[in-house]
Write a protein that holds these residues in place. Structure first.
Motif, PDB file in Angstrom:
ATOM      1  N   VAL A 252     108.099 158.982  97.117  1.00 25.62           N
ATOM      2  CA  VAL A 252     107.030 159.986  97.141  1.00 25.62           C
ATOM      3  C   VAL A 252     106.079 159.657  98.285  1.00 25.62           C
ATOM      4  CG1 VAL A 252     105.151 161.078  95.857  1.00 25.62           C
ATOM      5  CG2 VAL A 252     107.209 160.328  94.649  1.00 25.62           C
ATOM      6  N   MET A 253     105.873 160.646  99.186  1.00 22.57           N
ATOM      7  CA  MET A 253     105.003 160.435 100.346  1.00 22.57           C
ATOM      8  C   MET A 253     103.831 161.406 100.329  1.00 22.57           C
ATOM      9  SD  MET A 253     107.691 159.667 103.467  1.00 22.57           S
ATOM     10  CE  MET A 253     106.325 159.144 104.550  1.00 22.57           C
ATOM     11  N   ARG A 254     102.733 160.931 100.898  1.00 20.18           N
ATOM     12  CA  ARG A 254     101.540 161.775 101.052  1.00 20.18           C
ATOM     13  C   ARG A 254     100.729 161.234 102.220  1.00 20.18           C
ATOM     14  NH1 ARG A 254      96.524 162.500  96.719  1.00 20.18           N
ATOM     15  NH2 ARG A 254      95.649 164.419  97.627  1.00 20.18           N
ATOM     16  N   ASP A 255     100.339 162.119 103.129  1.00 23.00           N
ATOM     17  CA  ASP A 255      99.501 161.748 104.273  1.00 23.00           C
ATOM     18  C   ASP A 255     100.074 160.574 105.054  1.00 23.00           C
ATOM     19  OD1 ASP A 255      97.726 163.749 103.504  1.00 23.00           O
ATOM     20  OD2 ASP A 255      96.529 162.386 102.275  1.00 23.00           O
TER      21      ASP A 255
ATOM     22  N   THR B  73     101.410 161.737  92.114  1.00 24.89           N
ATOM     23  CA  THR B  73     102.815 161.576  91.737  1.00 24.89           C
ATOM     24  C   THR B  73     103.090 162.204  90.375  1.00 24.89           C
ATOM     25  OG1 THR B  73     102.936 159.513  93.000  1.00 24.89           O
ATOM     26  CG2 THR B  73     104.668 159.901  91.372  1.00 24.89           C
ATOM     27  N   ALA B  74     102.170 162.024  89.449  1.00 20.47           N
ATOM     28  CA  ALA B  74     102.342 162.580  88.105  1.00 20.47           C
ATOM     29  C   ALA B  74     102.479 164.098  88.138  1.00 20.47           C
ATOM     30  CB  ALA B  74     101.158 162.181  87.222  1.00 20.47           C
ATOM     31  N   ARG B  75     101.689 164.748  88.991  1.00 22.57           N
ATOM     32  CA  ARG B  75     101.726 166.204  89.062  1.00 22.57           C
ATOM     33  C   ARG B  75     102.846 166.715  89.967  1.00 22.57           C
ATOM     34  NH1 ARG B  75      98.153 169.349  86.955  1.00 22.57           N
ATOM     35  NH2 ARG B  75      98.336 170.934  88.598  1.00 22.57           N
ATOM     36  N   PHE B  76     103.240 165.912  90.950  1.00 26.06           N
ATOM     37  CA  PHE B  76     104.283 166.354  91.878  1.00 26.06           C
ATOM     38  C   PHE B  76     105.669 166.258  91.247  1.00 26.06           C
ATOM     39  CE2 PHE B  76     106.977 166.518  95.587  1.00 26.06           C
ATOM     40  CZ  PHE B  76     106.316 167.425  96.410  1.00 26.06           C
ATOM     41  N   ILE B  77     105.882 165.224  90.425  1.00 26.54           N
ATOM     42  CA  ILE B  77     107.181 165.028  89.786  1.00 26.54           C
ATOM     43  C   ILE B  77     107.141 165.642  88.396  1.00 26.54           C
ATOM     44  CG2 ILE B  77     108.838 163.334  88.945  1.00 26.54           C
ATOM     45  CD1 ILE B  77     108.686 163.460  91.985  1.00 26.54           C
ATOM     46  N   GLY B  78     108.049 166.561  88.147  1.00 32.28           N
ATOM     47  CA  GLY B  78     108.074 167.268  86.868  1.00 32.28           C
ATOM     48  C   GLY B  78     107.674 168.723  87.040  1.00 32.28           C
ATOM     49  N   SER B  79     108.373 169.606  86.358  1.00 28.38           N
ATOM     50  CA  SER B  79     108.079 171.035  86.457  1.00 28.38           C
ATOM     51  C   SER B  79     108.161 171.669  85.067  1.00 28.38           C
ATOM     52  CB  SER B  79     109.087 171.713  87.386  1.00 28.38           C
ATOM     53  OG  SER B  79     108.836 173.090  87.511  1.00 28.38           O
ATOM     54  N   PRO B  80     107.083 172.377  84.642  1.00 25.81           N
ATOM     55  CA  PRO B  80     105.797 172.577  85.311  1.00 25.81           C
ATOM     56  C   PRO B  80     105.023 171.257  85.464  1.00 25.81           C
ATOM     57  CG  PRO B  80     106.100 174.124  83.482  1.00 25.81           C
ATOM     58  CD  PRO B  80     107.150 173.084  83.346  1.00 25.81           C
TER      59      PRO B  80
END
Length: 355
Positions: free
Chosen positions: A206-209, A230-237
């Motif tokens: 997981v990358m950011r900036d 990471t918690a919000r990016f991984i998993g849908s919704p």
């Protein structure tokens, strides 16, 4: 096949730093997915591995050898791009074999490689067709075949499925995963689609900036995210986050009831995370997190219904059985049991563990 090592890898464009000294070890034969929002540095990192971008600082090793100064063709890797990059005036067979044009092989050897590659991809009956006669998924297979025919030590994929419709993307995900299982070649794959990352990767980065936030298996990242992003990016919704306070062993949440839970320490403002599939519409009262609010939208999906709720100004998504479709504007209650909740520091957004 080969392992790939990134040590303190930096990429700068003038005074702008796109990649901030990242470290990453990719094992021989591993399927690694770099994932993150647009502009996070994942494609730049992939292009440095490929040799299409100069490395500002740090060390890149492929198969144990430093390749910082090597030209792309000297690295024995193959890259598959988003736009296929196949030639419309050439047949499928000619496109697949294009990478062998300068190889010191006889025509018979080249034809044998092209046919063997086409058979793996299920395209042996399409070798004489032109790209205009192919579907989007078939064109992507041609692009993959052109990379495969060279027998590289690693494959690099740069968002290869983003031009396909949803059904073709799902089909190609399975095909690429099966291809990896068959060939066992190292793959580095870039996407902004977390579903692709979760379903295909042995390991997700997981990358950011321009920085790496977390590296782990899909299950690791889903079950134990290190931070809110990471918690919000991984998993849908995406994971729901409810503001709260922790004081000693007392945990409270805005617009919610918290029962039978202990924060474990006095830490002040927190965010309580709960995934929509763990927040179930029904009776409250059991230990855990209970939320009551107005229904703002519903999404019937057949087997389940996603219910959007306004909880004291915070929007959350809960899950209801497929046959239950609450009315918009009504008030309902949803609850999540202990063990399904996450705690984050509100200021740093770093994980404080599970509840």
């Amino acid at each position: 096949m080969a392992n790939i090592e990134l040590q303190g890898l930096v990429k700068s464009y003038g005074k702008t730093m796109a990649v901030h000294g990242i470290d990453l070890d990719i094992a021989d034969g591993e399927f690694v997915v770099l994932v993150g929002p647009s502009g996070c540095g994942k494609s730049t990192t992939l292009r440095m591995i490929a040799g299409l971008e100069d490395i500002t600082d740090g060390t890149l090793r492929i198969g144990g050898e430093v390749v910082n100064e090597r030209e792309p063709k000297q690295r024995n890797i193959a890259m598959v791009f988003q736009n296929y990059a196949i030639y419309p005036h050439l047949s499928v067979g000619q496109n697949i074999g294009f990478g062998l044009y300068t190889a010191r092989l006889s025509k018979a050897e080249k034809d044998q490689r092209i046919l063997a590659t086409a058979k793996i991809l299920g395209m042996e009956d399409l070798l004489k067709r032109r790209p205009a006669e192919l579907s989007g998924g078939q064109r992507q297979r041609v692009a993959i075949g052109r990379a495969m025919v060279r027998d590289p030590v690693a494959f690099l994929f740069d968002e290869p499925l983003s031009n396909l419709d949803a059904q073709l993307r799902a089909q190609m995900r399975i095909e690429i995963k099966r291809l990896h299982q068959r060939l066992g070649t190292t793959i580095v794959y870039v996407t902004h689609d977390q579903i692709e990352a979760m379903t295909m990767a042995d390991k997700i980065v997981v990358m950011r900036d321009g920085r790496i936030l977390q590296v782990g298996t899909p299950t690791d990242l889903y079950e134990n995210p290190v931070d809110v992003f990471t918690a919000r990016f991984i998993g849908s919704p995406s994971m729901n986050l409810v503001p709260g306070k922790a004081a000693g062993n007392t945990l409270t949440a805005t617009g919610a009831t918290v029962a039978g839970l202990e924060s474990g320490r006095a830490i002040g403002d927190v965010l309580i995370g709960v995934r929509p599939h763990d927040l179930v519409v029904g009776e409250a009262g059991a230990p855990g997190l209970s939320l009551s609010g107005a229904v703002t939208a519903v999404e019937p999906l057949g087997s389940e219904t996603l219910v959007h709720l306004d909880i004291a100004g915070t929007e959350v998504i809960a899950t209801a059985p497929g046959k239950l479709v609450p009315k918009v504007g009504g008030t309902i209650t949803a609850a999540a049991p202990p063990g399904s909740l996450y705690l984050f520091d509100a200021a740093t957004e770093q994980s404080l563990g599970r509840l």
